[in-house]
Enzyme design. Structure first.
Site, PDB file in Angstrom:
ATOM      1  N   SER A  67       0.828  -1.216   0.000  1.00 43.83           N
ATOM      2  CA  SER A  67       0.000   0.000   0.000  1.00 43.83           C
ATOM      3  C   SER A  67       0.856   1.256   0.000  1.00 43.83           C
ATOM      4  O   SER A  67       1.993   1.266   0.479  1.00 43.83           O
ATOM      5  CB  SER A  67      -0.915   0.022   1.229  1.00 43.83           C
ATOM      6  OG  SER A  67      -1.801  -1.065   1.220  1.00 43.83           O
TER       7      SER A  67
HETATM    8  N1  SAH Z   1      -1.179  -4.469   3.807  1.00 46.20           N
HETATM    9  C1  SAH Z   1      -0.560  -4.917   2.597  1.00 46.20           C
HETATM   10  C2  SAH Z   1      -1.490  -4.751   1.434  1.00 46.20           C
HETATM   11  C3  SAH Z   1      -1.305  -5.817   0.457  1.00 46.20           C
HETATM   12  S1  SAH Z   1      -2.459  -5.807  -0.881  1.00 46.20           S
HETATM   13  C4  SAH Z   1       0.747  -4.198   2.312  1.00 46.20           C
HETATM   14  O1  SAH Z   1       0.845  -2.989   2.566  1.00 46.20           O
HETATM   15  O2  SAH Z   1       1.670  -4.806   1.794  1.00 46.20           O
HETATM   16  C5  SAH Z   1      -3.809  -6.731  -0.243  1.00 46.20           C
HETATM   17  C6  SAH Z   1      -3.520  -8.119   0.231  1.00 46.20           C
HETATM   18  O3  SAH Z   1      -4.771  -8.717   0.576  1.00 46.20           O
HETATM   19  C7  SAH Z   1      -2.887  -9.046  -0.812  1.00 46.20           C
HETATM   20  O4  SAH Z   1      -1.721  -9.579  -0.282  1.00 46.20           O
HETATM   21  C8  SAH Z   1      -3.949 -10.126  -1.044  1.00 46.20           C
HETATM   22  O5  SAH Z   1      -3.410 -11.395  -1.307  1.00 46.20           O
HETATM   23  C9  SAH Z   1      -4.703 -10.087   0.275  1.00 46.20           C
HETATM   24  N2  SAH Z   1      -6.063 -10.626   0.243  1.00 46.20           N
HETATM   25  C10 SAH Z   1      -6.999 -10.506  -0.733  1.00 46.20           C
HETATM   26  N3  SAH Z   1      -8.125 -11.160  -0.395  1.00 46.20           N
HETATM   27  C11 SAH Z   1      -7.893 -11.717   0.839  1.00 46.20           C
HETATM   28  C12 SAH Z   1      -8.659 -12.524   1.724  1.00 46.20           C
HETATM   29  N4  SAH Z   1      -9.907 -12.912   1.436  1.00 46.20           N
HETATM   30  N5  SAH Z   1      -8.094 -12.893   2.890  1.00 46.20           N
HETATM   31  C13 SAH Z   1      -6.835 -12.533   3.217  1.00 46.20           C
HETATM   32  N6  SAH Z   1      -6.060 -11.770   2.426  1.00 46.20           N
HETATM   33  C14 SAH Z   1      -6.579 -11.370   1.248  1.00 46.20           C
END
Ligand code: SAH
Length: 215
Positions: A67
């Site tokens: 993010s």
């Molecule tokens: N907080 C993270 C954001 C990553 S993007 C950072 O700053 O790096 C969002 C993440 O949500 C991805 O890694 C994706 O795999 C995860 N995601 C999507 N759907 C999900 C679900 N149902 N349960 C858990 N994680 C999920």
């Protein structure tokens, strides 16, 4: 958290980034301090490290993103937590947001559905001695029923609807911050004001990768 892999160059870049976040309206001193201290470059893909302190989202593995620092700061501010609060993060991804929550001394629970990212972030937490109460490879839509209720839930992927099942894992008084929508999302905060009553607030447009059902 071990910060000994840091360098003056990155410290300087982070200071500038934090000044930018302040100018964009982030006010909470603890949140600003956390973004000033946590080395984002240790959560980036190796080829993109030189961009670590730009206020932008970047690709990580599995087509996901780390993010944008502004978004991390904004969501962290919106959950309104204090030291020792129980916080559930959905979407561990790179682990950067998790590290910010952990730096703030919240009790952090985090869930990731992608195995590659789950393994990588687990290793990062271990290498940097980042304290996390629980990190799970699971479908975040289900929350962590065994560890509920939480003071706050922070969802870092876009949901198409309000995830009721997750919302019910909040304490009375607890807050869930979540982007909801299709191509562009609105950031919502739901506060559980009574067992069956939620206050809903909106905080403008954001863009996230989608929340996907199942592992
Ligand atoms: N907080 C993270 C954001 C990553 S993007 C950072 O700053 O790096 C969002 C993440 O949500 C991805 O890694 C994706 O795999 C995860 N995601 C999507 N759907 C999900 C679900 N149902 N349960 C858990 N994680 C999920």
């Amino acid at each position: 958290m071990k910060l000994n892999t840091d360098s003056p160059k990155y410290q300087g870049q982070r200071k500038i980034m934090v000044t930018e976040l302040e100018s964009l309206g982030i006010k909470n001193e603890n949140v600003l301090n956390a973004l000033n201290k946590v080395p984002r470059h240790l959560f980036m893909d190796p080829g993109l490290i030189s961009h670590s302190y730009k206020n932008l989202a970047f690709q990580i593995q599995s087509g996901q993103t780390i993010s944008q620092p502004y978004t991390v700061a904004f969501q962290t501010e919106l959950i309104k937590c204090k030291k020792g609060d129980k916080v559930l993060e959905i979407g561990t991804g790179s682990g950067y947001q998790t590290a910010i929550l952990s730096y703030l001394e919240f009790d952090v629970y985090t869930v990731e559905r992608d195995l590659t990212l789950f393994k990588k972030s687990s290793l990062t937490f271990k290498n940097l001695s980042i304290k996390v109460k629980k990190n799970l490879f699971a479908d975040g839509y289900l929350g962590i029923i065994d560890s509920a209720p939480f003071d706050a839930i922070i969802v870092t992927a876009a949901s198409k609807e309000i995830p009721k099942y997750l919302m019910n894992q909040l304490k009375v008084g607890g807050r869930m911050v979540i982007p909801i929508g299709d191509d562009v999302q609105i950031m919502y905060r739901f506060t559980r004001i009574e067992k069956n009553k939620f206050k809903q607030e909106e905080f403008g447009e954001f863009k996230f990768v989608p929340l996907v059902k199942g592992k």
